[in-house]
Design a protein around this motif. Structure first.
Motif, PDB file in Angstrom:
ATOM      1  N   LEU A   1      43.148  34.901  43.535  1.00  0.00           N
ATOM      2  CA  LEU A   1      43.209  35.740  44.650  1.00  0.00           C
ATOM      3  C   LEU A   1      44.077  36.721  44.459  1.00  0.00           C
ATOM      4  CD1 LEU A   1      42.646  33.605  47.614  1.00  0.00           C
ATOM      5  CD2 LEU A   1      41.127  35.131  46.589  1.00  0.00           C
ATOM      6  N   ALA A   2      45.414  36.474  43.976  1.00  0.00           N
ATOM      7  CA  ALA A   2      46.486  37.452  43.647  1.00  0.00           C
ATOM      8  C   ALA A   2      46.017  38.371  42.496  1.00  0.00           C
ATOM      9  CB  ALA A   2      47.731  36.553  43.377  1.00  0.00           C
ATOM     10  N   GLY A   3      45.444  37.918  41.485  1.00  0.00           N
ATOM     11  CA  GLY A   3      44.688  38.796  40.477  1.00  0.00           C
ATOM     12  C   GLY A   3      43.702  39.767  41.151  1.00  0.00           C
ATOM     13  N   ALA A   4      42.982  39.313  41.897  1.00  0.00           N
ATOM     14  CA  ALA A   4      41.887  40.092  42.625  1.00  0.00           C
ATOM     15  C   ALA A   4      42.535  41.155  43.572  1.00  0.00           C
ATOM     16  CB  ALA A   4      40.828  39.105  43.353  1.00  0.00           C
ATOM     17  N   ALA A   5      43.525  40.836  44.084  1.00  0.00           N
ATOM     18  CA  ALA A   5      44.117  41.724  45.306  1.00  0.00           C
ATOM     19  C   ALA A   5      45.013  42.771  44.286  1.00  0.00           C
ATOM     20  CB  ALA A   5      45.258  41.095  45.996  1.00  0.00           C
ATOM     21  N   MET A   6      45.547  42.539  43.244  1.00  0.00           N
ATOM     22  CA  MET A   6      46.096  43.573  42.238  1.00  0.00           C
ATOM     23  C   MET A   6      45.078  44.325  41.835  1.00  0.00           C
ATOM     24  SD  MET A   6      49.330  41.313  40.708  1.00  0.00           S
ATOM     25  CE  MET A   6      49.185  42.314  39.057  1.00  0.00           C
ATOM     26  N   MET A   7      44.055  43.837  41.286  1.00  0.00           N
ATOM     27  CA  MET A   7      42.955  44.617  40.733  1.00  0.00           C
ATOM     28  C   MET A   7      42.264  45.692  41.965  1.00  0.00           C
ATOM     29  SD  MET A   7      41.250  41.921  38.208  1.00  0.00           S
ATOM     30  CE  MET A   7      39.788  42.921  37.959  1.00  0.00           C
TER      31      MET A   7
END
Length: 71
Positions: free
Chosen positions: A19-25
């Motif tokens: 989720l953190a990676g998706a939010a950054m992307m």
């Protein structure tokens, strides 16, 4: 990385990373981490007190009272 079970791939910690990676992307943002200019100072005001409690036997107490210069 190889998981034993499909549930291991979707554990809570892995989901948080996903989720953190998706939010950054999604935001297209970048995170910069820099050291502070000034050193970090931690003030610890600690007060240590010690209380000593002693008892004297009646014979020892009278002996000390009779001979005040013994100590």
């Amino acid at each position: 990385m190889r998981w034993r079970c499909w549930r291991d791939a979707f554990s809570v910690s892995n989901m948080r990373l996903l989720l953190a990676g998706a939010a950054m992307m999604a935001t297209g943002g970048c995170i910069n981490v820099t050291a502070p200019d000034k050193p970090i100072v931690i003030n610890l005001n600690i007060s240590i007190t010690q209380e000593v409690v002693y008892r004297l036997d009646n014979k020892a107490k009278t002996l000390i009272q009779q001979n005040p210069g013994i100590f």
